[in-house]
Design an enzyme around this catalytic site. Structure first.
Site, PDB file in Angstrom:
ATOM      1  N   TYR A   1      39.033  25.804  51.170  1.00 38.84           N
ATOM      2  CA  TYR A   1      38.412  25.848  49.847  1.00 38.84           C
ATOM      3  C   TYR A   1      37.196  26.774  49.784  1.00 38.84           C
ATOM      4  O   TYR A   1      36.636  26.981  48.712  1.00 38.84           O
ATOM      5  CB  TYR A   1      37.995  24.444  49.410  1.00 38.84           C
ATOM      6  CG  TYR A   1      39.161  23.494  49.320  1.00 38.84           C
ATOM      7  CD1 TYR A   1      40.144  23.654  48.343  1.00 38.84           C
ATOM      8  CD2 TYR A   1      39.301  22.443  50.220  1.00 38.84           C
ATOM      9  CE1 TYR A   1      41.223  22.797  48.256  1.00 38.84           C
ATOM     10  CE2 TYR A   1      40.376  21.575  50.143  1.00 38.84           C
ATOM     11  CZ  TYR A   1      41.334  21.756  49.158  1.00 38.84           C
ATOM     12  OH  TYR A   1      42.406  20.901  49.088  1.00 38.84           O
TER      13      TYR A   1
ATOM     14  N   HIS B   1      36.351  26.879  42.452  1.00 41.33           N
ATOM     15  CA  HIS B   1      35.857  25.502  42.345  1.00 41.33           C
ATOM     16  C   HIS B   1      34.662  25.253  43.269  1.00 41.33           C
ATOM     17  O   HIS B   1      33.994  24.240  43.133  1.00 41.33           O
ATOM     18  CB  HIS B   1      36.999  24.544  42.703  1.00 41.33           C
ATOM     19  CG  HIS B   1      37.127  23.359  41.791  1.00 41.33           C
ATOM     20  ND1 HIS B   1      36.573  23.283  40.527  1.00 41.33           N
ATOM     21  CD2 HIS B   1      37.767  22.176  41.972  1.00 41.33           C
ATOM     22  CE1 HIS B   1      36.876  22.115  39.975  1.00 41.33           C
ATOM     23  NE2 HIS B   1      37.585  21.420  40.833  1.00 41.33           N
TER      24      HIS B   1
ATOM     25  N   TYR C   1      35.166  15.408  48.279  1.00 39.58           N
ATOM     26  CA  TYR C   1      36.081  16.135  47.402  1.00 39.58           C
ATOM     27  C   TYR C   1      35.574  16.000  45.981  1.00 39.58           C
ATOM     28  O   TYR C   1      34.899  15.029  45.619  1.00 39.58           O
ATOM     29  CB  TYR C   1      37.554  15.717  47.542  1.00 39.58           C
ATOM     30  CG  TYR C   1      38.135  16.196  48.846  1.00 39.58           C
ATOM     31  CD1 TYR C   1      38.621  17.486  48.990  1.00 39.58           C
ATOM     32  CD2 TYR C   1      38.145  15.356  49.956  1.00 39.58           C
ATOM     33  CE1 TYR C   1      39.128  17.950  50.191  1.00 39.58           C
ATOM     34  CE2 TYR C   1      38.647  15.808  51.174  1.00 39.58           C
ATOM     35  CZ  TYR C   1      39.132  17.099  51.286  1.00 39.58           C
ATOM     36  OH  TYR C   1      39.607  17.551  52.479  1.00 39.58           O
TER      37      TYR C   1
ATOM     38  N   ASN D   1      36.539  15.292  42.934  1.00 43.24           N
ATOM     39  CA  ASN D   1      36.758  14.204  41.979  1.00 43.24           C
ATOM     40  C   ASN D   1      35.957  12.944  42.281  1.00 43.24           C
ATOM     41  O   ASN D   1      35.932  12.024  41.466  1.00 43.24           O
ATOM     42  CB  ASN D   1      38.242  13.858  41.898  1.00 43.24           C
ATOM     43  CG  ASN D   1      39.060  15.018  41.370  1.00 43.24           C
ATOM     44  OD1 ASN D   1      38.532  16.059  41.002  1.00 43.24           O
ATOM     45  ND2 ASN D   1      40.364  14.845  41.340  1.00 43.24           N
TER      46      ASN D   1
ATOM     47  N   ASN E   1      36.252  17.458  36.475  1.00 43.59           N
ATOM     48  CA  ASN E   1      36.404  16.143  37.112  1.00 43.59           C
ATOM     49  C   ASN E   1      35.221  15.754  37.994  1.00 43.59           C
ATOM     50  O   ASN E   1      34.883  14.572  38.086  1.00 43.59           O
ATOM     51  CB  ASN E   1      37.708  16.081  37.913  1.00 43.59           C
ATOM     52  CG  ASN E   1      38.916  16.060  37.005  1.00 43.59           C
ATOM     53  OD1 ASN E   1      38.863  15.538  35.895  1.00 43.59           O
ATOM     54  ND2 ASN E   1      40.012  16.642  37.458  1.00 43.59           N
TER      55      ASN E   1
END
Length: 186
Positions: free
Chosen positions: A14, A19, A64, A66, A112
């Site tokens: 990631y 993001h 993470y 969320n 989110n």
């Protein structure tokens, strides 16, 4: 005391994705402030430093995206920090690549990570710096898009945007949010 939280997902796959611009901003600030964001505490990598006369906690949640609120509620309760002294930095698909927006408070929109934070804190009354990552092409999958890396032709814009986001956060700490908004919400 200020708590600067950059949102992102942990893991090599990631790194430097759309993001994860929040993590990128924290990394740049850490380098600039001579801080090491390596201590695992409150389900996050954290680093402490001083900016002027202010104690600053740099935070990269490791839950993470969320579940980012789990980290923030732990820090909020542990440090007894005021909501207005928590600054959350995150990606925004409604802004062009590299554009930034500072807000004193607000809703989560479709993000989110922000939904989780607002739910856990029970409030959206904290400052945020949104970093533009652009929208996917019509019909493209949003999740795949935000987990993608920037295209070559976007690289300069995002580098400038990350730098501007760092300067905005620094201004929010050293001066105040109103001055930062006047300087950087262009």
């Amino acid at each position: 005391m200020f708590v600067i939280v950059g949102l992102g997902n942990p893991g090599k796959q990631y790194e430097h994705t759309r993001h994860n611009v929040g993590f990128d901003v924290i990394d740049i600030l850490a380098k600039e402030y001579g801080a090491s964001v390596t201590k695992m505490k409150h389900k996050a990598l954290i680093g402490e430093c001083r900016v002027g006369s202010e104690k600053v906690l740099l935070v990269k949640p490791q839950t993470y995206m969320n579940l980012s609120g789990e980290t923030l509620i732990d820090i909020y309760q542990y440090y007894k920090v005021e909501l207005e002294d928590i600054i959350v930095v995150y990606d925004d698909i409604d802004l062009d690549v590299g554009k930034i927006r500072i807000r004193k408070k607000g809703s989560a929109g479709s993000h989110n990570g922000m939904k989780s934070i607002i739910k856990c804190l029970g409030s959206g009354d904290f400052p945020r710096v949104r970093v533009g990552v652009s929208k996917p092409e019509p019909g493209a999958d949003l999740a795949n898009f935000v987990l993608s890396r920037f295209r070559k032709e976007e690289q300069l814009d995002i580098e400038n945007g990350l730098e501007k986001a760092c300067k905005a956060v620094d201004s929010m700490i050293r001066e105040n949010i109103d001055l930062a908004m006047n300087k950087y919400n262009i």
